[in-house]
Design an enzyme around this catalytic site. Structure first.
Site, short mmCIF file in Angstrom:
data_model
loop_
_atom_site.label_atom_id
_atom_site.label_comp_id
_atom_site.label_asym_id
_atom_site.label_seq_id
_atom_site.Cartn_x
_atom_site.Cartn_y
_atom_site.Cartn_z
N GLU A 1 35.05 43.18 40.54
CA GLU A 1 36.27 43.91 40.91
C GLU A 1 37.34 42.88 41.19
O GLU A 1 37.18 42.03 42.09
CB GLU A 1 36.05 44.80 42.13
CG GLU A 1 35.16 45.99 41.83
CD GLU A 1 35.08 47.00 42.97
OE1 GLU A 1 36.05 47.10 43.76
OE2 GLU A 1 34.04 47.67 43.08
N TYR B 1 40.74 41.24 45.54
CA TYR B 1 41.97 41.90 45.05
C TYR B 1 43.19 41.08 45.46
O TYR B 1 43.22 40.49 46.55
CB TYR B 1 42.08 43.31 45.64
CG TYR B 1 41.13 44.29 45.00
CD1 TYR B 1 41.46 44.93 43.81
CD2 TYR B 1 39.88 44.57 45.57
CE1 TYR B 1 40.59 45.83 43.21
CE2 TYR B 1 39.00 45.47 44.97
CZ TYR B 1 39.36 46.10 43.79
OH TYR B 1 38.50 46.98 43.19
N GLN C 1 41.41 48.87 37.50
CA GLN C 1 40.44 49.59 36.70
C GLN C 1 41.06 49.97 35.36
O GLN C 1 42.27 49.81 35.20
CB GLN C 1 39.98 50.83 37.45
CG GLN C 1 39.31 50.52 38.79
CD GLN C 1 38.58 51.71 39.38
OE1 GLN C 1 38.41 52.76 38.78
NE2 GLN C 1 38.15 51.54 40.64
N GLU D 1 35.86 53.78 37.46
CA GLU D 1 35.17 54.51 38.54
C GLU D 1 35.59 55.98 38.55
O GLU D 1 36.68 56.33 38.08
CB GLU D 1 35.56 53.84 39.88
CG GLU D 1 34.94 54.49 41.10
CD GLU D 1 35.13 53.65 42.37
OE1 GLU D 1 35.95 52.71 42.36
OE2 GLU D 1 34.45 53.96 43.38
N ASN E 1 26.75 48.47 45.57
CA ASN E 1 28.13 47.99 45.54
C ASN E 1 28.64 47.82 46.97
O ASN E 1 28.44 48.71 47.81
CB ASN E 1 29.02 49.02 44.82
CG ASN E 1 30.51 48.73 45.02
OD1 ASN E 1 31.04 47.80 44.42
ND2 ASN E 1 31.17 49.49 45.89
N GLU E 2 29.29 46.73 47.23
CA GLU E 2 29.91 46.48 48.54
C GLU E 2 29.03 47.00 49.67
O GLU E 2 29.46 47.79 50.51
CB GLU E 2 31.33 47.09 48.59
CG GLU E 2 32.27 46.41 47.62
CD GLU E 2 33.75 46.70 47.83
OE1 GLU E 2 34.11 47.52 48.69
OE2 GLU E 2 34.57 46.06 47.12
O1 AHR Z 1 38.32 49.72 43.08
C1 AHR Z 1 38.48 50.51 44.21
C2 AHR Z 1 37.44 50.24 45.27
O2 AHR Z 1 37.60 48.95 45.78
C3 AHR Z 1 36.00 50.27 44.85
O3 AHR Z 1 35.48 51.55 44.81
C4 AHR Z 1 35.33 49.48 45.91
O4 AHR Z 1 34.16 48.86 45.46
C5 AHR Z 1 36.39 48.50 46.35
O5 AHR Z 1 36.52 48.43 47.71
#
Ligand code: AHR
Length: 496
Positions: A298, A241, A347, A27, A174-175
């Site tokens: 992600e 995450y 990432q 990103e 996205n999101e």
């Molecule tokens: O990866 C960092 C961020 O995490 C991304 O931009 C977003 O999609 C997520 O909340």
């Protein structure tokens, strides 16, 4: 089953492990693209057309099948037309999500496609629903993929690219429940239907359309999206995450953590499997043939930013604990390859659970990089059926299995078994029963491990955590007795 036994059914294949499970996410965030990948042609850092050579060489070695770009949250404020044409004339903007930096748009569509060419990887473009128009998204696809005369194809040619690019993977936002527009699932489902209508297949370029999916355990989002738009998508994303602490008040340090925090981290990454199973049940209801892929675009660890760095840059160090998170995650994705068609670690460089960290002209490979290198043998291999009965670990209120495993057979009939010992101080002695294999067998192994649970590579000591040959096993017929060191990720290769 006996205790501490793992049965690998070498004659029971359960589908293909899509190589895209080994995908990446890069990103416009912090030093991920700028500095990490793009340094510009005039940089003193060795580069090819502006892209740093050391990073490309290292990334080629892990065979990245697909990269998602330009975001993330950045995607929903990115206007692609600002990132084409002569660089000196490109519009500058403020990257409001990530540190408020001025983005000069020097890394745009042409530069991203050049990176993909250099790496031999497929692009996965994420379009802007949150602040972009249908026309803008539609024209981006036309710009990249139209072969012949059209306003966008002509413009692409004026900017130096004659042939259209092949683009398969395209994300529609996205999101969108959060940074991508704070939408309700019903509203986004309708927008998805509308935007994707104008995301067209030109010539023989066939798009695989990915709808923005749920945050973690928002099962209602998946339900609504599948019900209202499932038949118009090829993939549905999910983000999760691994965060040992609390998201808002302190995620925990990447390097300074207790044994309990280690185990809680393992517990959190293992939660991935529950999420996949529960989202899968909903997807199965609307798509029993599993046509729509689950796209975990992600995932990875998210810790507090490295002290002294801009918190908006999400720069964190990477230890053997991250290697375990990677190994366990990839095992889970492999084991659910009937539905999981792609995953993209967050990432690639200098951001969150990165493969590579850079400091000026210097570059180091992280423990996570080494896991991706060791596991690449699973890409496009046949998943093998595995049964296991292993001990549990109890720490910090968490009770988790000590060992994680997945296995595959490649096109040459070679079996690969990836094993992780999640315990931070106890070894695991296990018996691997290679059911269905013809013995005698020939076994080789590689291991990533360390004495310290916070072991990491630094710019001063870049080779502290690296894979080495592993010989801590004995072979009796088709049984392998293995002593799996604490906090280790291992890959065994078996030929018969
Ligand atoms: O990866 C960092 C961020 O995490 C991304 O931009 C977003 O999609 C997520 O909340």
């Amino acid at each position: 089953m006996e205790n501490n036994q793992v049965i690998i059914n070498t004659d029971i294949e359960q589908g293909t492990i899509n190589k895209n499970i080994y995908g990446h996410f890069a990103e416009h965030l912090g030093r991920g693209i700028y500095e990490g990948i793009w340094v510009g042609e005039d940089s003193s850092i060795p580069n090819t057309n502006g892209i740093r050579n050391d990073v490309v060489e290292a990334l080629k070695n892990i065979s990245i099948p697909v990269i998602r770009w330009p975001g993330g949250c950045f995607a929903d404020e990115y206007h692609w037309k600002d990132g084409i044409g002569p660089r000196e004339g490109r519009k500058r903007m403020v990257n409001t999500h990530w540190g408020g930096l001025v983005e000069n748009n020097h890394f745009g569509t042409h530069e991203f496609m050049m990176l993909c060419d250099m790496l031999g990887t497929e692009p996965y473009i994420c379009g802007n629903v949150g602040s972009g128009t249908v026309q803008e998204m539609s024209e981006w696809v036309e710009y990249m993929t139209f072969d012949g005369e059209s306003p966008m194809a002509n413009w692409r040619q004026e900017n130096g690219r004659q042939e259209p690019w092949k683009v398969k993977y395209f994300g529609v936002g996205n999101e969108n429940w959060g940074c991508g527009g704070n939408m309700r699932p019903e509203y986004y489902a309708d927008l998805y239907r509308r935007y994707q209508t104008f995301v067209r297949n030109y010539g023989d370029n066939k798009l695989y359309k990915i709808a923005g999916g749920a945050n973690v355990d928002d099962y209602n989002w998946t339900e609504v999206l599948m019900r209202e738009a499932g038949h118009m998508m090829d993939g549905l994303s999910i983000h999760y995450y691994t965060i040992p602490g609390d998201f808002w008040t302190g995620k925990g340090s990447a390097t300074d953590f207790t044994e309990d925090e280690w185990t809680i981290t393992m517990q959190r990454v293992l939660h991935t499997e529950e999420l996949i199973k529960k989202h899968s049940i909903i997807m199965d209801k609307y798509d029993p043939d599993k046509r729509v892929g689950m796209i975990i675009d992600e995932w990875g660890t998210w810790f507090d930013a490295e002290p002294g760095t801009n918190p908006g840059f999400l720069y964190q160090q990477n230890t053997i604990r991250d290697a375990l998170v990677a190994g366990v995650s990839l095992n889970i994705f492999n084991n659910h390859c009937d539905r999981v068609q792609m995953a993209n670690i967050a990432q690639t460089v200098n951001v969150l659970q990165a493969m590579i960290l850079t400091d000026g002209a210097k570059m180091i490979l992280t423990p996570t990089y080494h896991v991706f290198e060791m596991y690449k043998v699973h890409q496009d291999a046949k998943k093998l059926a595995v049964e296991m009965n292993v001990d549990s670990i109890t720490s910090g209120g968490a009770v988790i299995p000590q060992v994680s495993v997945s296995a595959s057979k490649d096109k040459d009939g070679k079996v690969h078994i990836s094993l992780c010992n999640l315990d931070n101080h106890a070894d695991a002695t296990i018996t691997l029963n290679l059911r269905g294999i013809v013995d005698p067998i020939h076994v080789t192994g590689r291991i990533l491990t360390s004495e310290q649970m916070d072991a990491r590579n630094t710019f001063e000591a870049p080779n502290t955590v690296e894979p080495t040959a592993f010989t801590g096993f004995t072979v009796e017929g088709h049984n392998l007795r293995i002593s799996l060191p604490s906090k280790s990720v291992m890959m065994l290769a078996i030929e018969s």
